[in-house]
Write a protein that holds these residues in place. Sequence first.
Motif, PDB file in Angstrom:
ATOM      1  N   ASP C  16      -8.784  -8.470   7.112  1.00 29.47           N
ATOM      2  CA  ASP C  16      -7.647  -8.276   6.467  1.00 29.47           C
ATOM      3  C   ASP C  16      -7.663  -8.182   4.724  1.00 29.47           C
ATOM      4  N   ILE C  17      -7.624  -7.131   4.181  1.00 28.74           N
ATOM      5  CA  ILE C  17      -7.751  -6.974   2.818  1.00 28.74           C
ATOM      6  C   ILE C  17      -6.345  -6.712   2.098  1.00 28.74           C
ATOM      7  N   THR C  18      -5.445  -6.796   2.887  1.00 27.46           N
ATOM      8  CA  THR C  18      -4.000  -6.434   2.292  1.00 27.46           C
ATOM      9  C   THR C  18      -3.523  -7.045   1.127  1.00 27.46           C
ATOM     10  N   ALA C  19      -3.740  -8.344   1.116  1.00 23.46           N
ATOM     11  CA  ALA C  19      -3.415  -9.166  -0.198  1.00 23.46           C
ATOM     12  C   ALA C  19      -4.242  -8.816  -1.396  1.00 23.46           C
ATOM     13  N   GLN C  20      -5.572  -8.589  -1.193  1.00 23.10           N
ATOM     14  CA  GLN C  20      -6.639  -8.195  -2.181  1.00 23.10           C
ATOM     15  C   GLN C  20      -6.029  -6.741  -2.783  1.00 23.10           C
ATOM     16  N   VAL C  21      -5.906  -5.932  -1.884  1.00 22.59           N
ATOM     17  CA  VAL C  21      -5.296  -4.606  -2.506  1.00 22.59           C
ATOM     18  C   VAL C  21      -4.046  -4.497  -3.291  1.00 22.59           C
ATOM     19  N   GLN C  22      -3.156  -5.480  -2.834  1.00 21.29           N
ATOM     20  CA  GLN C  22      -1.987  -5.717  -3.664  1.00 21.29           C
ATOM     21  C   GLN C  22      -2.049  -6.451  -4.859  1.00 21.29           C
ATOM     22  N   SER C  23      -3.144  -7.110  -4.933  1.00 20.17           N
ATOM     23  CA  SER C  23      -3.337  -7.734  -6.210  1.00 20.17           C
ATOM     24  C   SER C  23      -3.952  -6.687  -7.117  1.00 20.17           C
ATOM     25  N   SER C  24      -4.818  -5.803  -6.815  1.00 20.37           N
ATOM     26  CA  SER C  24      -4.964  -4.739  -7.577  1.00 20.37           C
ATOM     27  C   SER C  24      -3.843  -3.770  -7.889  1.00 20.37           C
ATOM     28  N   SER C  92     -13.117   6.473   6.391  1.00 23.54           N
ATOM     29  CA  SER C  92     -13.683   5.909   5.070  1.00 23.54           C
ATOM     30  C   SER C  92     -12.702   5.235   4.188  1.00 23.54           C
ATOM     31  N   SER C  93     -11.492   5.688   4.507  1.00 25.74           N
ATOM     32  CA  SER C  93     -10.372   5.387   3.461  1.00 25.74           C
ATOM     33  C   SER C  93      -8.832   5.422   4.145  1.00 25.74           C
ATOM     34  N   ALA C  94      -7.925   4.521   3.415  1.00 24.97           N
ATOM     35  CA  ALA C  94      -6.798   4.887   3.638  1.00 24.97           C
ATOM     36  C   ALA C  94      -5.847   4.944   2.432  1.00 24.97           C
ATOM     37  N   SER C  95      -4.712   5.848   2.632  1.00 24.12           N
ATOM     38  CA  SER C  95      -3.868   6.037   1.460  1.00 24.12           C
ATOM     39  C   SER C  95      -2.764   5.059   1.760  1.00 24.12           C
ATOM     40  N   VAL C  96      -2.044   4.449   0.607  1.00 26.09           N
ATOM     41  CA  VAL C  96      -0.934   3.891   0.652  1.00 26.09           C
ATOM     42  C   VAL C  96       0.181   4.162  -0.406  1.00 26.09           C
ATOM     43  N   ILE C  97       1.067   4.259   0.021  1.00 21.51           N
ATOM     44  CA  ILE C  97       2.286   4.489  -1.147  1.00 21.51           C
ATOM     45  C   ILE C  97       2.560   3.305  -2.062  1.00 21.51           C
ATOM     46  N   ILE C  98       2.679   3.427  -3.306  1.00 24.30           N
ATOM     47  CA  ILE C  98       3.057   2.369  -3.953  1.00 24.30           C
ATOM     48  C   ILE C  98       4.589   2.499  -4.494  1.00 24.30           C
ATOM     49  N   GLU C  99       5.528   1.417  -4.318  1.00 26.63           N
ATOM     50  CA  GLU C  99       6.911   1.696  -4.712  1.00 26.63           C
ATOM     51  C   GLU C  99       7.223   0.532  -5.076  1.00 26.63           C
ATOM     52  N   LYS C 100       8.189   0.677  -6.344  1.00 27.00           N
ATOM     53  CA  LYS C 100       8.632  -0.564  -7.040  1.00 27.00           C
ATOM     54  C   LYS C 100       7.296  -1.667  -7.163  1.00 27.00           C
ATOM     55  N   GLY C 101       6.122  -1.219  -7.546  1.00 27.61           N
ATOM     56  CA  GLY C 101       5.164  -2.153  -7.786  1.00 27.61           C
ATOM     57  C   GLY C 101       4.573  -2.627  -6.412  1.00 27.61           C
ATOM     58  N   GLN C 102       4.920  -2.395  -5.395  1.00 27.61           N
ATOM     59  CA  GLN C 102       4.349  -2.849  -4.076  1.00 27.61           C
ATOM     60  C   GLN C 102       3.770  -2.002  -3.288  1.00 27.61           C
ATOM     61  N   LEU C 103       2.910  -2.229  -2.419  1.00 22.81           N
ATOM     62  CA  LEU C 103       2.410  -1.304  -1.359  1.00 22.81           C
ATOM     63  C   LEU C 103       3.443  -1.076  -0.509  1.00 22.81           C
ATOM     64  N   LEU C 104       3.808   0.072   0.050  1.00 21.28           N
ATOM     65  CA  LEU C 104       4.857   0.473   0.830  1.00 21.28           C
ATOM     66  C   LEU C 104       4.533   0.498   2.387  1.00 21.28           C
ATOM     67  N   LEU C 105       4.106  -0.769   2.839  1.00 18.50           N
ATOM     68  CA  LEU C 105       3.412  -0.818   4.198  1.00 18.50           C
ATOM     69  C   LEU C 105       4.625  -0.929   5.038  1.00 18.50           C
ATOM     70  N   GLY C 106       4.480  -0.828   6.361  1.00 22.50           N
ATOM     71  CA  GLY C 106       5.579  -1.254   7.562  1.00 22.50           C
ATOM     72  C   GLY C 106       5.467  -2.692   7.634  1.00 22.50           C
ATOM     73  N   THR C 107       6.615  -3.026   8.420  1.00 16.48           N
ATOM     74  CA  THR C 107       6.541  -4.561   8.721  1.00 16.48           C
ATOM     75  C   THR C 107       5.280  -5.208   9.235  1.00 16.48           C
ATOM     76  N   TRP C 108       4.831  -4.675  10.184  1.00 15.23           N
ATOM     77  CA  TRP C 108       3.547  -5.014  10.794  1.00 15.23           C
ATOM     78  C   TRP C 108       2.408  -4.569  10.197  1.00 15.23           C
ATOM     79  N   GLN C 109       2.373  -3.879   9.529  1.00 19.21           N
ATOM     80  CA  GLN C 109       1.035  -3.173   9.045  1.00 19.21           C
ATOM     81  C   GLN C 109       0.313  -3.934   8.177  1.00 19.21           C
TER      82      GLN C 109
END
Lengths: 131, 131, 131
Positions: C16-24, C92-109
């Motif tokens: 799980d690298i979510t927090a690291q990506v959010q830190s970027s 090889s990659s995943a694209s995520v939307i950034i909205e209001k300075g945050q990753l716009l992930l679903g609740t469980w993603q």
Amino acid sequence: MLFEHRLSTPRETFYDITAQVQSSVAAAQIKEGLALVYCPHTTAGITINEMADPAVISDLLLALERSFPDRPEFKHAEGNSKAHLKASVMGSSASVIIEKGQLLLGTWQGIFFCEFDPPRSRKYYVKIIGQ
Amino acid sequence: MLFEHRLSTPRETFYDITAQVQSSVAAAQIKEGLALVYCPHTTAGITINEMADPAVISDLLLALERSFPDRPEFKHAEGNSKAHLKASVMGSSASVIIEKGQLLLGTWQGIFFCEFDPPRSRKYYVKIIGQ
Amino acid sequence: MLFEHRLSTPRETFYDITAQVQSSVAAAQIKEGLALVYCPHTTAGITINEMADPAVISDLLLALERSFPDRPEFKHAEGNSKAHLKASVMGSSASVIIEKGQLLLGTWQGIFFCEFDPPRSRKYYVKIIGQ
């Protein structure tokens, strides 16, 4: 620009969302850029495939079920692990080029919301970047 | 900036298009950004994998055929449903970072056009965004 | 803006690298845009799936192994062709939307680095575009 669309998904199939995505591109008044179609759920995905013959979609659904069946060893208590797998195999998003204010899709391509754990109330996002 | 490339695909295999994509990045004179490599066909896709040993590609092709075989229940009249499935599994596009005017690929990575329904005359797009 | 993160991967699993990506995303001070999470390796990938129940991940790993097993016909001398296949299937990659300075992930993603050929020292990139 960010757009949110909702859909209800009574059964496991691929829902053609091409026209809705195109409507977001039109609303954004972007001439050249990219559209990211993003699914925020973990048992559904987004793919691009043929929109002309519905038999393609039913064949894809049958083949996905055969290639990624339910397995007795699965431990996830909700019992929908195969739906999680199909979602990751199809992918959580699709990127499409915008050219002259239109989605630059191939002749037979449509954009599909792939429901693998019905019935649900779902949503997806269309993020548009460009000029 | 949008570039279109053409290729003919005599057989089912992965065609290394890395140099062509890099040539589009060079022509765009973009230093930092993203390249979206997009396949507008529904029985072909784009993936990133090893470009050094051709045995990797032949192993991938063999394994895709075994994991996603033709099935007697398929109803699509063209008889190429397994090619449609492989296309969605590999995906219709790949995104690559551009840094210092170059594709930021890993040491062993190449970009491949995956033909699953040969022989064909195909094309793909390279959309470049950035500065 | 481009960020590089490193991780060591002692075993075949999804990290799980979510927090690291959010830190970027936070470091980039981007309010609206896109984040591309990119894996420069050919036996690892990136996917988005459920981050709440670890059994989802173990079920995905088991199912990927069953659907994409080692095969005696494989010719790649390193013997890790199934890892190459799983990497292309996840992507090889995943694209995520950034909205209001945050990753716009679903609740469980969550965003996962998928290691299919451990143990390794790995890295991944986060490319951020937007305003």
